[in-house]
Design a protein around this motif. Structure first.
Motif, short mmCIF file in Angstrom:
data_model
loop_
_atom_site.label_atom_id
_atom_site.label_comp_id
_atom_site.label_asym_id
_atom_site.label_seq_id
_atom_site.Cartn_x
_atom_site.Cartn_y
_atom_site.Cartn_z
N ASP A 309 2.19 6.30 6.64
CA ASP A 309 2.52 4.93 6.42
C ASP A 309 3.29 4.99 4.93
N VAL A 310 4.01 4.33 4.71
CA VAL A 310 4.83 4.14 3.23
C VAL A 310 3.94 3.39 2.15
N ASN A 311 3.37 2.43 3.12
CA ASN A 311 2.41 1.40 2.29
C ASN A 311 1.40 1.93 1.79
N SER A 312 0.67 1.20 0.93
CA SER A 312 -0.63 1.72 0.30
C SER A 312 -1.92 1.55 1.04
N THR A 313 -1.91 2.32 2.01
CA THR A 313 -3.11 2.08 3.21
C THR A 313 -3.98 3.41 3.09
N CYS A 314 -3.65 4.29 2.25
CA CYS A 314 -4.44 5.45 2.09
C CYS A 314 -4.23 6.04 0.98
N GLN A 315 -5.11 7.31 0.53
CA GLN A 315 -4.41 8.16 -0.67
C GLN A 315 -3.35 8.76 -0.46
N LYS A 316 -2.52 8.99 -1.52
CA LYS A 316 -1.30 9.78 -1.46
C LYS A 316 -1.39 10.98 -2.45
N PRO A 317 -0.75 12.14 -2.34
CA PRO A 317 -0.94 13.08 -3.07
C PRO A 317 -0.57 12.83 -4.70
N MET A 318 0.32 11.88 -4.84
CA MET A 318 0.89 11.67 -6.23
C MET A 318 1.27 10.20 -6.20
N PRO A 319 1.48 9.56 -7.34
CA PRO A 319 1.89 8.22 -7.39
C PRO A 319 3.22 7.99 -7.13
N GLY A 320 3.65 6.97 -6.53
CA GLY A 320 5.04 6.86 -6.36
C GLY A 320 5.88 5.87 -7.36
N ALA A 321 6.97 5.59 -7.36
CA ALA A 321 7.82 4.86 -8.42
C ALA A 321 7.12 3.56 -8.46
N GLY A 322 6.50 2.76 -7.57
CA GLY A 322 6.02 1.61 -8.12
C GLY A 322 4.48 1.63 -8.85
N ALA A 323 4.12 2.73 -8.97
CA ALA A 323 3.06 2.99 -9.70
C ALA A 323 3.32 2.61 -11.23
N ALA A 324 4.42 3.07 -11.60
CA ALA A 324 4.83 2.84 -13.03
C ALA A 324 5.01 1.04 -13.30
N THR A 325 5.67 0.56 -12.15
CA THR A 325 5.42 -1.16 -12.37
C THR A 325 4.12 -1.54 -12.37
N PHE A 326 3.19 -0.79 -11.50
CA PHE A 326 1.70 -1.35 -11.65
C PHE A 326 1.23 -1.19 -12.96
N TRP A 327 1.19 -0.05 -13.36
CA TRP A 327 0.55 0.14 -14.73
C TRP A 327 1.09 -0.47 -15.89
#
Length: 522
Positions: A309-327
């Motif tokens: 799933d592309v969405n944030s429904t589990c752990q991913k190996p590394m953060p994606g592009a949206g993580a920079a917006t989040f932080w």
């Protein structure tokens, strides 16, 4: 550590929901019929709808079999969906919750919890009375606590561990826990890095010892609410009663950023307010809040994939592009609150996705083209550090290593540049990890801890005992290393590390080890 499946949710969920305020004690007709009962009723209200949480307790001396709970509303509250942990139905204003197959009987002293979502307009008064199997549970309901946000949620475990998730309802924060005007200027110490130590504003070393409070990472994206169980003043006091001084809060990128895949009532400003309220309540109680980006966006189906799933429904190996917006957003929110610590990604595992350990560490730091085994745009740790600092926040930042934060072998060699000089290493250690023995800790972690602060963001074991974490804590105490137990949730500790069996702080056999140790050292 987070559970990656919700297939076994219902069996675990019965113990997971705790309502906190509105007790109705059985007497009169109930006692005459040989049935005693009490009902706790709370709501998580967002203005046009709410989650109703009911906890039915049997204080009597005989079981309550084939239970059926009934109550009525006075307004236009209307059941939405099927609810959970019971069979919910509504006829006019009358609501009935009947026992699920797995909890048909409530033993003396036992309880069950259930929840459902409702829509409404106008007022949302609490039910005035309840019945169980047609017998009144006497007592008048207090006014239902109102909340601008709606906490409720599911469970957690490890990408490496076998554990079962639980989707359950939760209790709303009380007025004081909901921040009620707090701006983060509470009693928690302002922190910064000095050499290999975390220190307060006066330069005294602070060793963080506490718990994780799972729920905000998955409940919102699964559509159940904000938190798994209560996050009110009483629940925070229970954490403090263990002599904890820190709480790690796993959160969700999609919910914070307000992506369209999340129900609006649990996304964007509603979700951010819920997180802020909890953070400020912890600060006011003198507890250091650690905000952990736990579930992130990115379509990854390679080795050790948690979901397709592309969405944030589990752990991913590394953060994606949206993580920079989040932080960037999180940093802007808490940039004037130096007691808040940022944990950039729960458990990176780029080493499972790329061809070599050296490549994995380059991916960890640099992201982008340095991550050929990951199909989505990766934000490396340097990018996320930059996002935090560009937003004007000098807060302490934790960086978890590879192998689900268990490998810190090349952390120092790949440490990002930080103009604030406020970086610390995050390490996770469970009895099933590769680096789970003192020889590894002495050869890998101790040399790093001699140069930068190390915070063990998660400690745990999967056997419902505490002999392993006893070793970890003793070793960490000697090294002046911080640590937090996974997790302050009421799940089955035989399925995964769960510290409590009740949100009043009753420890599991596993949790007893942490509780006793914190009492001795904090």
């Amino acid at each position: 550590m987070t559970l990656r499946t919700t297939a076994l949710v219902l069996a675990s969920a019965l113990a997971a929901t705790a309502a906190t305020t509105l007790a109705l004690t059985g007497a009169g007709p109930a006692a005459a019929a040989g049935l005693r009962c009490s009902v706790d009723y709370t709501t998580n209200d967002w203005g046009s709808g709410f989650t109703a949480n009911v906890k039915l307790t049997n204080p009597g001396g005989t079981p309550i079999d084939n239970w059926s709970l009934g109550y009525s509303y006075t307004g236009n509250q209307t059941l939405s969906g099927s609810g959970w942990n019971g069979t919910w139905s509504q006829s006019g204003r009358n609501v009935t919750v009947t026992a699920p197959a797995w909890a048909g009987s409530i033993a003396p002293g036992g309880s069950v919890s259930a929840g459902a979502n409702f829509s409404y307009s106008g007022t949302n008064a609490a039910p005035a009375s309840f019945t169980v199997n047609g017998v009144a549970c006497n007592g008048a309901a207090s006014p239902s606590p109102s909340a601008s946000v709606s906490p409720s949620v599911s469970a957690s475990a490890s990408a490496s561990a076998s554990a079962s998730a639980s989707a359950s309802a939760s209790a709303s924060p009380s007025a004081s826990a909901s921040s009620s005007g707090s701006t983060g200027g509470g009693k928690a110490p302002a922190l910064h890095v000095s050499g290999n130590k975390l220190v307060d504003a006066g330069g005294s070393q602070v060793v963080l010892r506490g718990v994780n409070r799972s729920g905000m990472e998955f409940m919102c994206v699964q559509g159940y609410g904000f938190t798994d169980g209560p996050v009110d003043t009483a629940s925070i006091a229970a954490i403090k009663s263990w002599k904890a001084n820190a709480v790690r809060i796993p959160v969700n990128e999609d919910c914070w950023n307000g992506y369209a895949n999340v129900k609006p009532e649990y996304a964007g400003e509603n979700y951010r307010s819920a997180v802020k309220n909890f953070v400020h309540a912890l600060q006011d109680a003198g507890l250091t809040p650690i905000i952990d980006l736990h579930w992130t966006q990115g379509l990854y189906t390679g080795n050790s994939s948690g979901c397709s799933d592309v969405n944030s429904t589990c752990q991913k190996p590394m953060p994606g592009a949206g993580a920079a917006t989040f932080w960037s957003s999180v940093a802007g929110t808490f940039k004037n609150e130096p007691s808040v610590v940022f944990d950039l990604l729960n458990e990176p595992y780029a080493d499972r996705a790329v061809s070599s350990i050296d490549q994995a560490w380059n991916c960890w730091r640099d992201g982008g083209s340095a991550c050929p085994g990951i199909g989505y745009p990766v934000s490396g740790m340097q990018t996320l550090v930059n996002a935090v600092r560009t937003a004007g926040a000098n807060n302490v930042i934790l960086l978890g290593g590879l192998a689900y934060s268990n490998d810190l072998g090349q952390w120092l060699a790949h440490k990002p540049t930080d103009p604030a000089g406020n970086l610390a290493a995050s390490w996770h250690v469970y009895n099933f990890n590769t680096c789970s023995g003192q020889a590894c800790w002495n050869s890998t972690v101790a040399p790093l801890a001699a140069q930068v602060p190390v915070v063990v963001g998660e400690i745990g074991e999967n056997d419902c005992a505490h002999s392993f974490i006893d070793q970890v804590m003793s070793w960490a105490d000697a090294a002046k290393v911080s640590y937090l137990g996974w997790t302050w949730n009421t799940w089955d500790c035989g399925q995964g590390p769960s510290l409590i069996s009740d949100f009043d702080g009753t420890p599991t056999a596993f949790g007893l080890g942490l509780k006793n140790h914190l009492a001795a050292v904090n």
